[in-house]
Design an enzyme around this catalytic site. Structure first.
Site, mmCIF file in Angstrom:
data_model
loop_
_atom_site.group_PDB
_atom_site.id
_atom_site.type_symbol
_atom_site.label_atom_id
_atom_site.label_comp_id
_atom_site.label_asym_id
_atom_site.label_seq_id
_atom_site.Cartn_x
_atom_site.Cartn_y
_atom_site.Cartn_z
ATOM 1 N N SER A 1 0.603 8.894 4.390
ATOM 2 C CA SER A 1 0.531 7.508 3.937
ATOM 3 C C SER A 1 1.020 7.293 2.516
ATOM 4 C CB SER A 1 -0.905 6.988 4.081
ATOM 5 O OG SER A 1 -1.796 7.809 3.355
ATOM 6 N N HIS B 1 0.862 5.056 10.325
ATOM 7 C CA HIS B 1 2.138 4.545 9.795
ATOM 8 C C HIS B 1 3.324 4.854 10.702
ATOM 9 C CE1 HIS B 1 0.311 3.392 5.984
ATOM 10 N NE2 HIS B 1 -0.402 4.492 6.113
ATOM 11 N N LYS C 1 -1.600 -2.140 10.811
ATOM 12 C CA LYS C 1 -0.364 -2.004 10.033
ATOM 13 C C LYS C 1 0.791 -2.669 10.787
ATOM 14 C CE LYS C 1 -2.633 1.168 7.198
ATOM 15 N NZ LYS C 1 -3.258 2.454 7.044
HETATM 16 C C1 LIG Z 1 -4.641 2.761 6.731
HETATM 17 C C2 LIG Z 1 -4.920 4.096 7.281
HETATM 18 C C3 LIG Z 1 -6.080 4.333 8.023
HETATM 19 C C4 LIG Z 1 -7.174 3.325 8.132
HETATM 20 O O1 LIG Z 1 -6.875 2.318 9.038
HETATM 21 P P1 LIG Z 1 -7.622 0.918 8.912
HETATM 22 O O2 LIG Z 1 -7.406 0.287 10.235
HETATM 23 O O3 LIG Z 1 -6.965 0.188 7.794
HETATM 24 O O4 LIG Z 1 -9.061 1.205 8.624
HETATM 25 C C5 LIG Z 1 -6.228 5.562 8.608
HETATM 26 N N1 LIG Z 1 -5.303 6.524 8.456
HETATM 27 C C6 LIG Z 1 -4.197 6.339 7.744
HETATM 28 C C7 LIG Z 1 -3.203 7.449 7.622
HETATM 29 C C8 LIG Z 1 -3.967 5.124 7.116
HETATM 30 O O5 LIG Z 1 -2.896 4.945 6.366
#
Ligand SMILES: *Cc1c(COP(=O)(O)O)cnc(C)c1O
Length: 386
Positions: free
Chosen positions: A182, A210, A240
């Protein structure tokens, strides 16, 4: 002042001295890419809305229709009275997209990881986790009480060494990694991870928050190159590229059935609101039918890295390493003055000494603005890092 207040004040002052205090800044998103802060308008590169679906008319209409028909909230945990038919639909769709027997939707990605790992792994087991994995995988690891060893980022020789050293003493083993990292934007070597897992009788879990919607024609990082590796637990988020909110696990029927009866973050937390499920379903319709849209964020990131003279992007996430938090904040201000929002990422989100700008490219970023930003980065930001 209470002793708790004194503790908080001292802690905050200490963070201020290190330039590591974070504060919330009121920001209004106008659409998928433009935001306003106070009276200024910025093009944002700090949003994971890769396909700009948070503001897509079909996604918004689906959420509104679901609220009108079903109400605003889920009312209870899914196991009590909150198991909405839309959640069943969504699980079928996610399982189909990821090629698994079943899926389980959670309230968020963080809740998913905090629930899945402890439901499947316990004190007699071992977890091997990539050093740069997301914070919520580490949270899941801690909650599981399993022996946890960290392997150097994407270092398969190190992982093999650790498996040889520790595996035999534990009942079961699980390897944890991000699919797309990330804060670095690089990809995990999923095929090699899956081969190592098989060699050492371990399972593999990938967090593809991602990857969904932007790699492998939208199906995620496991589909990004050649033959699909065997990944026992494919986790991700609806928050996302899907532009909604919520998390998910795609896995075999047996594993999903166990997770649904044992994951504490599913059992003791209210189900995902119907509007979020409906929005995610509408987003999946778009992703499954528009491969060109899914390809655009990476194409934009690559045209930026080419123009800025940076290593070719592997995903829509492009880090620009500054090292010191003060430099990262200065780089953020340089871009802010030019109308770009790119938030400095500082420890503990990234390891000490690796403060950076993290740019997230989306389908809707205008080409001319990407080129203008690349020029500014080349001329004003990379010299700061040198
Ligand atoms: C954003 C993210 C999460 C968390 O997801 P949410 O739905 O925002 O709680 C988990 N793992 C990774 C790699 C992320 O970037």
């Amino acid at each position: 002042m209470s002793s708790l207040d004194e503790f908080a004040k001292a802690k905050l002052e200490n963070l201020d001295v290190q330039h590591l205090r974070r504060t919330l800044v009121e920001t209004v998103r106008e659409d998928g890419v433009w935001v306003t802060r106070g009276t200024r308008r910025y093009l944002s590169f700090s949003c994971n809305d890769y396909l700009n679906l948070t503001h897509h008319p079909k996604v918004k209409a689906a959420a509104i229709a679901a609220i009108e028909r079903y109400g605003a909230g889920a009312g209870a945990s899914r196991l009590v009275t909150g198991n909405h038919p839309l959640l069943e639909d969504l699980e079928r769709r996610l399982a189909r997209l990821k090629g698994t027997e079943a899926a389980c939707v959670f309230g968020s990605g963080y809740l998913a990881n905090a629930g899945i790992v402890p439901a499947l792994i316990g004190a007699e087991d071992i977890l091997l986790i990539d050093a740069l994995s997301h914070a919520c995988l580490f949270a899941g690891a801690q909650l599981s009480q399993a022996k946890t060893v960290i392997f150097r980022h994407n270092d398969m020789a190190h992982l093999r060494e650790l498996l040889r050293e520790h595996r035999a003493r534990y009942r079961r083993a699980l390897i944890l990694t991000d699919g797309v990292f990330s804060m670095d934007g690089d990809l995990a070597p999923l095929a090699r991870l899956s081969a190592l897992a098989a060699e050492h009788d371990a399972s593999l879990m990938s967090d593809d928050a991602h990857g969904l919607g932007v790699l492998g024609e939208g199906r995620g990082s496991a589909y990004a190159s050649g033959e699909k590796p065997n990944i026992d637990l494919q986790m991700g988020t609806l928050s996302k590229a899907l532009g909604s909110y919520g998390g998910y696990l795609c896995a075999s029927q047996a594993v999903v059935d166990l997770v649904k009866t044992r994951a504490r973050t599913l059992i003791y937390s209210t189900g995902l609101p119907p509007a979020n499920a409906a929005a995610a379903l509408a987003a999946l319709d778009l992703i499954e039918t528009d491969a060109a849209l899914c390809a655009r964020p990476l194409a934009n990131a690559r045209s930026f890295t080419r123009a800025a003279n940076l290593p070719l992007a592997e995903s829509p996430i492009v880090p620009i390493l500054l090292g010191d938090p003060v430099l990262a904040l200065e780089a953020q201000s340089v871009l802010e003055r030019e109308g770009f929002l790119a938030i400095a990422i500082r420890p503990p989100t990234v390891p000490a000494g690796t403060a950076r700008l993290r740019l997230a490219f989306t389908a809707g970023h205008p080409e001319d603005e990407i080129a203008r930003m690349a020029k500014i980065v080349r001329e004003k930001i990379l010299p700061l890092a040198a």
